[in-house]
Design a protein around this motif. Structure first.
Motif, short mmCIF file in Angstrom:
data_model
loop_
_atom_site.label_atom_id
_atom_site.label_comp_id
_atom_site.label_asym_id
_atom_site.label_seq_id
_atom_site.Cartn_x
_atom_site.Cartn_y
_atom_site.Cartn_z
N ASP A 236 7.97 -11.80 -2.59
CA ASP A 236 6.87 -10.85 -2.46
C ASP A 236 5.59 -11.50 -2.93
O ASP A 236 5.45 -11.84 -4.12
CB ASP A 236 7.21 -9.62 -3.32
CG ASP A 236 6.19 -8.50 -3.19
OD1 ASP A 236 5.07 -8.77 -2.75
OD2 ASP A 236 6.53 -7.36 -3.57
N GLY B 170 2.54 -10.05 -2.59
CA GLY B 170 1.52 -9.03 -2.81
C GLY B 170 0.93 -8.49 -1.53
O GLY B 170 0.25 -7.46 -1.55
N TYR C 185 8.63 -12.64 -7.23
CA TYR C 185 7.19 -12.48 -6.96
C TYR C 185 6.56 -13.85 -6.76
O TYR C 185 6.85 -14.80 -7.49
CB TYR C 185 6.51 -11.74 -8.11
CG TYR C 185 7.01 -10.32 -8.25
CD1 TYR C 185 6.48 -9.30 -7.46
CD2 TYR C 185 8.03 -10.01 -9.14
CE1 TYR C 185 6.96 -8.00 -7.57
CE2 TYR C 185 8.50 -8.71 -9.26
CZ TYR C 185 7.97 -7.72 -8.47
OH TYR C 185 8.44 -6.44 -8.57
N TRP D 98 -1.42 -8.37 -11.68
CA TRP D 98 -0.83 -7.09 -12.02
C TRP D 98 0.07 -6.54 -10.92
O TRP D 98 -0.28 -6.60 -9.74
CB TRP D 98 -1.92 -6.06 -12.33
CG TRP D 98 -2.71 -6.41 -13.54
CD1 TRP D 98 -3.95 -7.00 -13.57
CD2 TRP D 98 -2.32 -6.23 -14.91
NE1 TRP D 98 -4.34 -7.19 -14.87
CE2 TRP D 98 -3.37 -6.73 -15.71
CE3 TRP D 98 -1.18 -5.70 -15.52
CZ2 TRP D 98 -3.30 -6.70 -17.11
CZ3 TRP D 98 -1.13 -5.68 -16.90
CH2 TRP D 98 -2.17 -6.17 -17.68
N ARG D 99 1.22 -6.03 -11.31
CA ARG D 99 2.12 -5.30 -10.43
C ARG D 99 2.71 -4.13 -11.19
O ARG D 99 2.94 -4.20 -12.40
CB ARG D 99 3.27 -6.19 -9.93
CG ARG D 99 2.87 -7.18 -8.88
CD ARG D 99 2.36 -6.56 -7.61
NE ARG D 99 3.36 -5.84 -6.88
CZ ARG D 99 4.01 -6.31 -5.81
NH1 ARG D 99 3.77 -7.53 -5.38
NH2 ARG D 99 4.89 -5.56 -5.19
N GLU D 100 2.95 -3.07 -10.46
CA GLU D 100 3.65 -1.93 -11.05
C GLU D 100 5.15 -2.22 -10.97
O GLU D 100 5.71 -2.38 -9.88
CB GLU D 100 3.31 -0.64 -10.33
CG GLU D 100 3.89 0.58 -11.02
CD GLU D 100 3.38 1.89 -10.44
OE1 GLU D 100 3.77 2.96 -10.97
OE2 GLU D 100 2.60 1.85 -9.47
N LEU D 101 5.79 -2.31 -12.12
CA LEU D 101 7.20 -2.65 -12.23
C LEU D 101 7.98 -1.47 -12.78
O LEU D 101 7.37 -0.49 -13.24
CB LEU D 101 7.35 -3.88 -13.14
CG LEU D 101 6.55 -5.12 -12.71
CD1 LEU D 101 6.58 -6.17 -13.81
CD2 LEU D 101 7.09 -5.67 -11.41
N HIS E 127 3.22 -1.21 -15.78
CA HIS E 127 2.41 -2.29 -15.21
C HIS E 127 2.61 -3.56 -16.00
O HIS E 127 2.57 -3.57 -17.24
CB HIS E 127 0.93 -1.91 -15.21
CG HIS E 127 0.57 -0.94 -14.13
ND1 HIS E 127 0.71 0.42 -14.27
CD2 HIS E 127 0.09 -1.16 -12.87
CE1 HIS E 127 0.33 1.02 -13.15
NE2 HIS E 127 -0.05 0.08 -12.29
#
Length: 603
Positions: A53, A55, A129, A134-137, A141
């Motif tokens: 991924d 993004g 990733y 920043w990613r919402e996990l 975050h």
């Protein structure tokens, strides 16, 4: 790569396929029972199905464990290349053989899939990733680097991030004891005193602005001659995001292609991306390429836009805009495009202005990982403030922008506000961590604001230099001075008053014009031929590697907006009609002073 379970030594069968010491065999059904048909001389298993991924989109890759002649290899193969079976030679070498025959390659791929299912039961799947930021996990975050995800409660190493070998240095450590973090924050602030505030305030502003979950608005441009230590200072900034990202390991260079830099800037979301070594080129072609690359990358960063691309079937690919905070180290000013220079903050570094003792101390703290530790604490602090953080940052950015405008910096108000936002958030973190008190923070707050406003006041001269109107007049002036063009008398083709000033040879009589005629002069008035003058200026600026970048009519509008046209015939008609040598012509009317303005006229 995670080590999968070892394959058994005994044969493994799944459906009509067999894996043993010989490799993979197809048990081809027949009326007299199955016939062994060799498919490959190696064994292979799919250990995991990975969703990579970045993004913008996800793609699948298979983690393969293979054996050949007693050797074991682990590697990944993109899912869309798996069935083509071109990867055995790439990863196993010349000894790897897929047997020839109609459809046998398809059988090898199916055999590996079925045997993998028989061996592992269910092929495990996991997400990796392929970007920072920043990613919402599942736990909230998190801020991604190669070491994992920094969450509000610390580093989660269970989150896998694969940035590839070139960018693997973006790696933040776990946050250790409070005392260590306090010392690390003070080490970061000590970088401020290694050089003049006009250099270090925007430099650290970019560092502190980078991880904020708000796309960057401008890019600092550190400019100085060779030997001024600008690359060393840039590396100190870069090492906040990984101790190994020193001056010998900076991630970006202006010799790279535009596509390469754009992808890197997309991958490095929420981090600082130093692009080093923007320098003048001997080759005009190379100068043009580098200028176009800088324009594309920096304009895309400031506008938060990326290039649109199509797949082979004409469907649209996801757009990948630059998401990193870009910092340039350069021996030359940014390309002369006014809109581009409005998106950067140029800071000049001169020889002898870097404090060598303080610089050496700062390099020691960077190499030991203290600056990266300070950044780890910062992003953990930011993670604890989600999800209200984004709204708060937008509000604060607007407040600082309006303050800068009110302070007399309308052109660069957003640039000042954006870099100061980083300072404001970092100082808030430093106080919360106990590294400095509120009094120290207040002094640093005012110091950073003053330095950015003073720097903003200097940007006007860089932007004026980049104005197409000024570039046009400079080009014509240079052509006249060098003998590439001349102005004639309004009464005809003869020499005007003061012929040497207007491109005529005066060492002989009658006076001889040099170059082509681009217009006429009469006393204090200059009348330019719109077509000839524009063509001459365009050719001159193209040869210099910094073309005008605007069409003829748009250029004339800019001349008028700058009050450089002495007279016009009204809105929509910027030329005037004048008798030249007995013939009526449409000309651009400037004063002689306006023709020599060279960027000093009022706007």
């Amino acid at each position: 790569m995670t080590e999968p379970q070892q394959e058994p030594e005994e044969p493994l069968r799944a459906g009509n396929y067999l894996l043993d010491h010989r490799g993979i065999t197809w048990l081809k059904p027949g009326s007299n029972g199955p016939t062994e048909t060799p498919l490959a001389n190696f064994g292979a298993m799919i250990a995991a199905d990975v969703r990579l991924d970045d993004g913008a989109k996800s793609r699948h890759v298979y983690e393969i464990v293979a054996r050949l002649n007693g050797r074991k290899a682990q590697f990944t193969v993109p899912a869309d290349r798996f069935r083509a079976m071109n990867w055995p030679a790439e990863h196993l070498g010349a000894e790897a053989i897929v047997r020839p025959g109609m459809g046998l390659r398809d059988h090898v791929a199916v055999a590996i899939q079925e045997l993998s299912g028989a061996r592992y039961g269910v092929i495990r799947t996991r997400r990796v990733y392929a970007h920072t930021g920043w990613r919402e996990l599942p736990g909230g975050h998190g801020y991604l680097t190669a070491s994992g995800a920094m969450m509000a409660d610390g580093l989660d190493t269970g989150v896998t991030v694969d940035l590839g070998p070139a960018l693997s240095g973006y790696e933040l450590p776990d946050v250790s004891g409070t005392a260590d973090v306090r010392a690390a924050i003070r080490a970061s602030l000590a970088v401020l005193d290694t050089a003049p505030d006009s250099v270090t305030v925007p430099l650290l502003g970019a560092v502190y602005r980078a991880p904020l979950p708000l796309l960057p608005d401008c890019a600092p441009w550190l400019y100085g001659q060779s030997g001024t230590l600008k690359t060393t200072l840039s590396a100190l900034a870069q090492q906040h995001f990984g101790a190994g990202l020193d001056a010998y390991s900076l991630p970006g260079n202006w010799t790279s292609t535009a596509n390469m830099l754009e992808i890197q800037a997309f991958t490095l979301a929420g981090t600082l991306f130093v692009v080093d070594d923007y320098s003048p080129d001997v080759s005009t072609i190379e100068a043009r390429k580098r200028a176009a690359t800088a324009d594309r990358l920096l304009r895309g960063s400031a506008n938060h836009t990326g290039r649109g691309r199509l797949n082979s079937d004409s469907s649209m690919r996801p757009v990948k805009p630059p998401r990193a905070q870009i910092l340039t180290s350069a021996e030359d000013l940014p390309p002369a495009g006014q809109s581009l220079r409005a998106r950067v903050m140029v800071s000049e570094l001169t020889r002898g202005t870097v404090h060598l003792g303080r610089l050496s101390a700062a390099q020691g703290t960077a190499d030991s990982g203290q600056l990266a530790l300070a950044m780890s604490g910062y992003v953990r602090h930011l993670a604890s403030r989600f999800p209200a953080l984004l709204c708060d940052l937008k509000t604060r950015l607007t407040v600082h922008r309006d303050r800068a405008r009110a302070g007399g910096h309308p052109r660069v108000a957003l640039n000042i506000a954006s870099l100061f936002l980083g300072w404001e958030q970092w100082l808030s973190y430093a106080v919360a961590a106990g590294a400095i008190d509120t009094g120290d923070a207040g002094q640093l707050y005012e110091r950073a604001w003053k330095a950015l406003c003073d720097l903003g006041a200097d940007q006007g001269r860089y932007q004026r230099d980049a104005s197409p109107a000024d570039a046009y007049l400079r080009a014509l002036g240079a052509l006249v001075a060098s003998g590439g063009a001349h102005l004639a008398s309004l009464s005809g083709d003869g020499a005007p008053s003061g012929p040497q000033r207007w491109g005529w040879r005066t060492d002989q009589y009658p006076y001889a014009p040099r170059g082509e005629c681009i217009g006429w002069t009469d006393g204090d008035d200059v009348y330019l031929d719109p077509e000839t003058a524009y063509k001459a200026a365009m050719q001159f600026t193209v040869k210099s590697g910094q073309p005008l970048g605007v069409g003829k009519y748009a250029l004339h509008q800019q001349l008028n907006a700058r009050h450089l046209l002495a007279t016009t015939e009204g809105p929509g008609r910027l030329t005037v009609r004048r008798a030249v040598g007995g013939r009526t012509r449409n000309v651009l009317h400037l004063s002689a002073a306006g023709f020599d303005a060279d960027g000093d006229s009022d706007e």
